[in-house]
Design a protein around this motif. Sequence first.
Motif, PDB file in Angstrom:
ATOM      1  N   ARG A 139      -1.752 -10.506   7.321  1.00  0.00           N
ATOM      2  CA  ARG A 139      -1.994 -11.293   6.104  1.00  0.00           C
ATOM      3  C   ARG A 139      -3.331 -10.727   5.453  1.00  0.00           C
ATOM      4  O   ARG A 139      -3.341  -9.951   4.417  1.00  0.00           O
ATOM      5  CB  ARG A 139      -2.121 -12.668   6.105  1.00  0.00           C
ATOM      6  N   GLU A 140      -4.324 -10.731   6.422  1.00  0.00           N
ATOM      7  CA  GLU A 140      -5.602 -10.145   5.940  1.00  0.00           C
ATOM      8  C   GLU A 140      -5.466  -8.544   5.603  1.00  0.00           C
ATOM      9  O   GLU A 140      -6.115  -8.044   4.469  1.00  0.00           O
ATOM     10  CB  GLU A 140      -6.638 -10.067   6.966  1.00  0.00           C
ATOM     11  N   ARG A 141      -4.644  -7.801   6.409  1.00  0.00           N
ATOM     12  CA  ARG A 141      -4.640  -6.319   5.911  1.00  0.00           C
ATOM     13  C   ARG A 141      -4.013  -6.205   4.602  1.00  0.00           C
ATOM     14  O   ARG A 141      -4.254  -5.061   3.947  1.00  0.00           O
ATOM     15  CB  ARG A 141      -3.889  -5.731   7.227  1.00  0.00           C
ATOM     16  N   LEU A 142      -2.773  -6.816   4.469  1.00  0.00           N
ATOM     17  CA  LEU A 142      -1.909  -6.524   3.340  1.00  0.00           C
ATOM     18  C   LEU A 142      -2.970  -7.175   2.068  1.00  0.00           C
ATOM     19  O   LEU A 142      -2.817  -6.460   0.956  1.00  0.00           O
ATOM     20  CB  LEU A 142      -0.707  -7.536   3.399  1.00  0.00           C
ATOM     21  N   ALA A 143      -3.629  -8.120   2.252  1.00  0.00           N
ATOM     22  CA  ALA A 143      -4.386  -8.619   1.259  1.00  0.00           C
ATOM     23  C   ALA A 143      -5.331  -7.471   0.563  1.00  0.00           C
ATOM     24  O   ALA A 143      -6.093  -7.518  -0.508  1.00  0.00           O
ATOM     25  CB  ALA A 143      -5.176  -9.657   1.512  1.00  0.00           C
ATOM     26  N   GLY A 144      -5.766  -6.594   1.452  1.00  0.00           N
ATOM     27  CA  GLY A 144      -6.747  -5.668   1.326  1.00  0.00           C
ATOM     28  C   GLY A 144      -6.095  -4.119   0.844  1.00  0.00           C
ATOM     29  O   GLY A 144      -6.861  -3.411   0.272  1.00  0.00           O
ATOM     30  N   LEU A 145      -4.805  -4.161   0.524  1.00  0.00           N
ATOM     31  CA  LEU A 145      -4.146  -3.057   0.210  1.00  0.00           C
ATOM     32  C   LEU A 145      -4.112  -2.886  -1.471  1.00  0.00           C
ATOM     33  O   LEU A 145      -3.992  -4.049  -2.109  1.00  0.00           O
ATOM     34  CB  LEU A 145      -2.605  -2.942   0.655  1.00  0.00           C
ATOM     35  N   GLY A 146      -4.333  -1.686  -2.094  1.00  0.00           N
ATOM     36  CA  GLY A 146      -4.259  -1.451  -3.152  1.00  0.00           C
ATOM     37  C   GLY A 146      -3.124  -1.166  -3.671  1.00  0.00           C
ATOM     38  O   GLY A 146      -1.828  -0.875  -2.940  1.00  0.00           O
ATOM     39  N   ALA A 147      -2.603  -1.139  -5.049  1.00  0.00           N
ATOM     40  CA  ALA A 147      -1.310  -0.898  -5.576  1.00  0.00           C
ATOM     41  C   ALA A 147      -1.066   0.374  -5.342  1.00  0.00           C
ATOM     42  O   ALA A 147      -1.858   1.455  -5.232  1.00  0.00           O
ATOM     43  CB  ALA A 147      -1.323  -1.044  -6.921  1.00  0.00           C
ATOM     44  N   GLY A 148       0.058   0.600  -5.004  1.00  0.00           N
ATOM     45  CA  GLY A 148       0.947   2.166  -4.404  1.00  0.00           C
ATOM     46  C   GLY A 148       0.611   2.429  -3.017  1.00  0.00           C
ATOM     47  O   GLY A 148       1.326   3.389  -2.643  1.00  0.00           O
ATOM     48  N   GLU A 149       0.001   1.693  -2.234  1.00  0.00           N
ATOM     49  CA  GLU A 149      -0.172   2.025  -0.955  1.00  0.00           C
ATOM     50  C   GLU A 149       1.118   1.521  -0.209  1.00  0.00           C
ATOM     51  O   GLU A 149       1.853   0.796  -0.537  1.00  0.00           O
ATOM     52  CB  GLU A 149      -1.159   1.296  -0.175  1.00  0.00           C
TER      53      GLU A 149
END
Length: 401
Positions: A139-149
Motif C-alpha cells: 500500500r505504501e509503495r503503490l501510494a508513492g508511484l507516479g502516473a505511468g509507472e
Amino acid sequence: MQHRIIVLGAGYAGAVAAGRLARRLRREDVAITLVNAEPDFVERVRMHQLAVGQELRPRPFSEMFAGTGVELRQARVTGVDVGRRTVTVTVTDGGGGTDQLVYDTLVYALGSGWNHQDVPGAAEHAHEIAGRPGALRLRERLAGLGAGESVVVVGGGLTGLEAATEIAEARPDLDVSLAARGELGDWLSAKGRRHLRKVFDKLGITVHEQASVTAVAADRVTTADGRSLPAAVTLWTTGFAVHPIARATALETTGTGQIVVDGTMRSVSHPDVYAIGDAAMVRGPGDKPLRMSCASGTPTAWQAADSIAARLTGGKLPNAPLRYFNQCISLGRKEGLIQYVTADDRAVDAALTGRLAARYKELVCKAAAWGVANPTLGIPTRARGVLREPAAPDPTARAAA
C-alpha cells in the motif's frame, strides 16, 4: 479437571474452530485457549483491498470472544513438542518473554504465508499480500508511484486476478500487467474466461501468457522465454507455503509441510492433534487435496471442532462431505465472477458475472467474517456436550477413527 484444548492460529480456520468448540462444549469441562500473534482478526481475502488504500473494519478478538470462555493469548508460536504435549510461545502483546502451554488436545491452524518458490530476487524485490504486513507495505509503495509507472502481478490464480483488477481499478493511471504461467483463467469455463478477458481489457491490464517468471530485479522481471517486463513494483501471487513449525515436529507431514490428517481432521500419527485450514493435507472428492483457501479452511474447522466434541462427549462423529460449489472472484469493486464447479473443484459451464457476481462475492466475504465474529451463535446451551472423560484422548482411538 478441565480438558485443555489449545488452538494455534486465529485465521478463518482457527478462529472458527475455537468458537465452534466453545459452542459444543461446556466451560466447566474444557479450557479453550486461542493463540495468535495479532490482537484482531485479519480478513485475508481482502488484502488486495487493503493494499490499494481501502480501510477494513477492525475486528478485535477481545470483542469477538467476549463471554465465550475462550482465553486469548497474544503470542507467536515458536515450537510444538507433540511428545510432551507442549507449545512454546513468545508473547507479542508488549509484555515480552516466553511461555510454555500444556494441552490435552491441540488444534493446529497456523496457516500459510507467501511462497516465493526460491525464484532469484523474489524475496528481495517482490511484494506479497498473504498477510496484513505485506499488504500495508505494498500500500505504501503503490501510494508513492507516479502516473505511468508499471506494476507487474506475477501469478494467474485467484489472488493474482483479484489483485491485478483491484490495483487497475483504484489506480487507472498506472501501467498494470499480469504474468501468468499458462493462459488467462485457463481453469475457468468458456463463459468465465470471456468475462475475465472483457474485464481485463476494460481496465487496461496487459496480460503476458505462458510467462513463467524466472528472476525478479528492482525494476523488472524476467521470464523463462527471455522476455524482460518493466516493473516499478512486482507483486508475487504464485501460491502459499505452510508455516514451517509442523515439519520440525514428530507429526507426519507431506513434502510441503502439511500435516497428514484423516477425515475428521485428526493427525494420522498423533491422535491428540488436529490440523485444519492450509496447515492440513485434506483430501476431498476423488481423493484430491483441497486447495489452500478460505473455502477449504472453514469446513475443515467445523469438521475438527465437531469431531473433538464428539470424541470427548461420546457423541456421533461428523460425516459431512468436504466439497466445493463455486469459486468466487472479485474483479475490482464493480465486477465479479462466480464460477460454479464440481465437488472436486472443476469448472462447469455455469458462471455468474458482472455486478451481481461482485455483490455475491461481497456477501460471501461478509458472511465469512460474520461467522468468525459471532462464534457462539447457532447452538443452544442444551445442545452442548458433557464430557464423558475429561482426560487426555485415548491413544488407541486412532484405530477406531
